[in-house]
Design a protein around this motif. Structure first.
Motif, mmCIF file in Angstrom:
data_model
loop_
_atom_site.group_PDB
_atom_site.id
_atom_site.type_symbol
_atom_site.label_atom_id
_atom_site.label_comp_id
_atom_site.label_asym_id
_atom_site.label_seq_id
_atom_site.Cartn_x
_atom_site.Cartn_y
_atom_site.Cartn_z
ATOM 1 N N CYS A 1 -11.174 22.092 -9.981
ATOM 2 C CA CYS A 1 -11.596 20.813 -10.556
ATOM 3 C C CYS A 1 -12.459 20.027 -9.549
ATOM 4 N N ARG A 2 -11.991 19.950 -8.293
ATOM 5 C CA ARG A 2 -12.748 19.206 -7.259
ATOM 6 C C ARG A 2 -14.109 19.824 -7.006
ATOM 7 N N PHE A 3 -14.162 21.162 -7.014
ATOM 8 C CA PHE A 3 -15.389 21.843 -6.597
ATOM 9 C C PHE A 3 -16.340 22.130 -7.751
ATOM 10 N N THR B 1 -14.229 10.446 -5.896
ATOM 11 C CA THR B 1 -12.786 10.146 -5.976
ATOM 12 C C THR B 1 -12.106 11.307 -6.696
ATOM 13 N N HIS B 2 -11.343 12.094 -5.950
ATOM 14 C CA HIS B 2 -10.580 13.190 -6.548
ATOM 15 C C HIS B 2 -9.106 12.797 -6.571
ATOM 16 N N PHE B 3 -8.544 12.680 -7.738
ATOM 17 C CA PHE B 3 -7.120 12.372 -7.912
ATOM 18 C C PHE B 3 -6.721 11.148 -7.078
ATOM 19 N N PHE B 4 -7.627 10.187 -7.034
ATOM 20 C CA PHE B 4 -7.349 8.922 -6.342
ATOM 21 C C PHE B 4 -7.234 7.752 -7.330
ATOM 22 N N LEU B 5 -8.069 7.742 -8.370
ATOM 23 C CA LEU B 5 -8.027 6.606 -9.298
ATOM 24 C C LEU B 5 -6.644 6.474 -9.935
ATOM 25 N N ILE C 1 -12.861 7.057 3.361
ATOM 26 C CA ILE C 1 -11.940 5.918 3.480
ATOM 27 C C ILE C 1 -10.594 6.300 2.875
ATOM 28 N N ASP C 2 -9.528 5.964 3.579
ATOM 29 C CA ASP C 2 -8.183 6.242 3.083
ATOM 30 C C ASP C 2 -7.229 5.242 3.718
ATOM 31 N N ALA C 3 -6.106 4.993 3.048
ATOM 32 C CA ALA C 3 -5.115 4.065 3.591
ATOM 33 C C ALA C 3 -4.130 4.765 4.514
ATOM 34 N N SER C 4 -4.187 6.088 4.579
ATOM 35 C CA SER C 4 -3.219 6.831 5.387
ATOM 36 C C SER C 4 -3.874 7.348 6.663
ATOM 37 N N THR D 1 0.858 -1.192 0.000
ATOM 38 C CA THR D 1 0.000 0.000 0.000
ATOM 39 C C THR D 1 0.892 1.240 0.000
ATOM 40 N N PRO D 2 0.642 2.215 -0.899
ATOM 41 C CA PRO D 2 1.474 3.421 -0.863
ATOM 42 C C PRO D 2 1.286 4.140 0.476
ATOM 43 N N ASN D 3 2.330 4.823 0.925
ATOM 44 C CA ASN D 3 2.274 5.490 2.225
ATOM 45 C C ASN D 3 2.308 7.011 2.041
ATOM 46 N N PHE D 4 1.138 7.634 2.184
ATOM 47 C CA PHE D 4 1.021 9.084 2.001
ATOM 48 C C PHE D 4 1.158 9.846 3.318
ATOM 49 N N ASP D 5 1.501 9.145 4.413
ATOM 50 C CA ASP D 5 1.519 9.795 5.728
ATOM 51 C C ASP D 5 2.387 11.052 5.749
ATOM 52 N N PRO E 1 2.422 18.711 4.177
ATOM 53 C CA PRO E 1 2.802 19.626 3.081
ATOM 54 C C PRO E 1 1.947 19.477 1.818
ATOM 55 N N TYR E 2 1.018 18.504 1.794
ATOM 56 C CA TYR E 2 0.322 18.170 0.538
ATOM 57 C C TYR E 2 -0.343 19.401 -0.107
ATOM 58 N N ARG E 3 -1.055 20.162 0.724
ATOM 59 C CA ARG E 3 -1.802 21.305 0.199
ATOM 60 C C ARG E 3 -0.852 22.336 -0.414
ATOM 61 N N LEU F 1 -10.044 3.274 7.915
ATOM 62 C CA LEU F 1 -8.691 3.071 7.417
ATOM 63 C C LEU F 1 -8.672 1.778 6.613
ATOM 64 N N ALA F 2 -8.426 1.860 5.320
ATOM 65 C CA ALA F 2 -8.446 0.640 4.498
ATOM 66 C C ALA F 2 -7.696 0.868 3.196
ATOM 67 N N ASP F 3 -7.139 -0.221 2.674
ATOM 68 C CA ASP F 3 -6.594 -0.210 1.318
ATOM 69 C C ASP F 3 -7.766 -0.494 0.380
ATOM 70 N N LEU F 4 -8.108 0.474 -0.443
ATOM 71 C CA LEU F 4 -9.330 0.354 -1.258
ATOM 72 C C LEU F 4 -9.215 -0.692 -2.356
ATOM 73 N N ARG F 5 -8.027 -1.242 -2.566
ATOM 74 C CA ARG F 5 -7.905 -2.350 -3.518
ATOM 75 C C ARG F 5 -8.424 -3.644 -2.901
ATOM 76 N N LEU G 1 -13.592 8.543 -1.244
ATOM 77 C CA LEU G 1 -12.460 7.605 -1.271
ATOM 78 C C LEU G 1 -11.154 8.337 -1.568
ATOM 79 N N GLY G 2 -10.155 8.140 -0.699
ATOM 80 C CA GLY G 2 -8.835 8.738 -0.921
ATOM 81 C C GLY G 2 -8.873 10.252 -0.984
ATOM 82 N N ASP G 3 -9.576 10.881 -0.027
ATOM 83 C CA ASP G 3 -9.705 12.348 -0.072
ATOM 84 C C ASP G 3 -8.483 13.055 0.495
ATOM 85 N N GLY G 4 -7.500 12.328 0.980
ATOM 86 C CA GLY G 4 -6.303 12.992 1.492
ATOM 87 C C GLY G 4 -6.625 13.856 2.693
ATOM 88 N N ASP G 5 -6.175 15.119 2.663
ATOM 89 C CA ASP G 5 -6.285 15.973 3.851
ATOM 90 C C ASP G 5 -7.694 16.529 4.090
HETATM 91 C C1 LIG Z 1 -2.872 11.679 -4.626
HETATM 92 S S1 LIG Z 1 -3.695 11.706 -3.086
HETATM 93 C C2 LIG Z 1 -5.193 12.546 -3.524
HETATM 94 C C3 LIG Z 1 -5.776 13.264 -2.353
HETATM 95 C C4 LIG Z 1 -7.050 14.080 -2.633
HETATM 96 N N1 LIG Z 1 -8.161 13.227 -3.017
HETATM 97 C C5 LIG Z 1 -6.878 15.156 -3.664
HETATM 98 O O1 LIG Z 1 -7.851 15.491 -4.325
HETATM 99 O O2 LIG Z 1 -5.781 15.699 -3.771
HETATM 100 C C6 LIG Z 1 -4.231 10.049 -2.956
HETATM 101 C C7 LIG Z 1 -4.937 9.711 -1.634
HETATM 102 O O3 LIG Z 1 -5.425 8.384 -1.770
HETATM 103 C C8 LIG Z 1 -4.931 7.581 -0.713
HETATM 104 N N2 LIG Z 1 -4.636 6.255 -1.299
HETATM 105 C C9 LIG Z 1 -3.737 5.941 -2.267
HETATM 106 N N3 LIG Z 1 -3.786 4.640 -2.558
HETATM 107 C C10 LIG Z 1 -4.745 4.114 -1.738
HETATM 108 C C11 LIG Z 1 -5.281 2.811 -1.565
HETATM 109 N N4 LIG Z 1 -4.850 1.771 -2.288
HETATM 110 N N5 LIG Z 1 -6.275 2.641 -0.666
HETATM 111 C C12 LIG Z 1 -6.747 3.693 0.060
HETATM 112 N N6 LIG Z 1 -6.279 4.944 -0.052
HETATM 113 C C13 LIG Z 1 -5.285 5.150 -0.936
HETATM 114 C C14 LIG Z 1 -3.680 8.274 -0.189
HETATM 115 O O4 LIG Z 1 -3.426 7.932 1.160
HETATM 116 C C15 LIG Z 1 -4.039 9.736 -0.409
HETATM 117 O O5 LIG Z 1 -4.743 10.259 0.684
#
Ligand SMILES: C[S@@+](CC[C@H](N)C(=O)[O-])C[C@H]1O[C@@H](n2cnc3c(N)ncnc32)[C@H](O)[C@@H]1O
Length: 243
Positions: free
Chosen positions: A48-50, A139-143, A88-91, A23-27, A32-34, A115-119, A65-69
């Protein structure tokens, strides 16, 4: 290939190889992500998100799903006081940042997190729809963290558990089919993938063909809006046809 898709049976399934992939680690990016985003793209990703936010007023249960911060989740809850969000997010660090942001706007009562790996989610291989099924998926920038086959497998599970008439809001990077933006977008996306591999251990190194993956399992694109000459896209998907 990370996942096996049986086109005939229309049932994408995770292969053992994909299931064991790290699982990738975005912790470490949570804080600093923003600022990294504003520094590289200004407010373009936010626009784009809004983009379709005003169109979500009738929605009541969102699965984010994977909304980050959590910037989108907080804005969704603030703009639409009747909506509840399951994020839901893996981080864990990203989920903590999301929860803080939602608590700051006094909307924590309408938020649950997981907290889950969405795969590998949900743990139940054959999820069933329930009375509390989501009517909005986000899903914003998660797929782009998944392969095409992983997206197809997730899209099939989401179609099974989402309420009838659900919509799926997607923001993504894209490489335009032609024009001067195409080579720029291709180099930029390749550079982003290299950076994310270095920083998070992200395995995929190219954009998934998520339109093909979603279409394959019954979703249909309802609307899309390009930004930055096609480098970014905001989309609404639904599944009007029963399969
Ligand atoms: C690139 S960031 C995008 C964050 C935010 N959605 C945005 O619009 O910027 C990807 C997010 O998805 C989560 N993520 C990546 N792979 C994942 C997985 N396999 N399962 C769950 N979350 C995951 C990361 O922890 C991170 O919060």
């Amino acid at each position: 290939m990370a996942l096996t898709v049986r086109i005939g049976g229309d049932k994408p399934e995770a292969s053992p190889e994909s299931r064991s992939r790290q699982t990738p680690n975005f912790d470490r990016l949570a804080a600093p992500y923003r600022w990294m985003e504003y520094f590289s793209f200004g407010h373009a990703l936010e626009r784009c998100r809004f983009h379709f936010l005003p169109r979500l007023a009738a929605r009541r249960r969102a699965l984010v799903l994977g909304d980050g911060d959590g910037r989108f989740t907080a804005r969704l809850l603030a703009d639409h006081p009747e909506i509840h969000v399951h994020a839901i997010d893996a981080s864990p660090t990203m989920l903590a940042a999301l929860t803080r942001r939602v608590t700051d706007i006094h909307a924590a009562g309408r938020l649950t997190t997981e907290l889950a790996d969405l795969r590998r989610w949900p743990a139940d291989e054959q999820p069933q729809p329930s009375p509390t099924a989501p009517d909005l998926i986000v899903t914003h920038f998660f797929l782009d963290c998944l392969t095409t086959d992983e997206v197809a497998a997730l899209a099939l599970r989401l179609r099974t558990l989402a309420a009838p008439g659900s919509i799926w809001l997607i923001s993504e990077f894209a490489i335009p089919a032609c024009g001067w933006m195409r080579p720029i977008a291709a180099s930029l996306v390749a550079a982003l993938y290299r950076a994310f591999r270095l920083l998070t251990g992200l395995d995929p190194q190219q954009l998934p063909d998520y339109p093909a993956a979603l279409t394959r399992v019954g979703w249909q694109r309802l609307e899309h809006h390009p930004h930055l000459r096609g480098l970014l896209t905001s989309e609404l998907w639904g599944f009007p046809r029963k399969t």
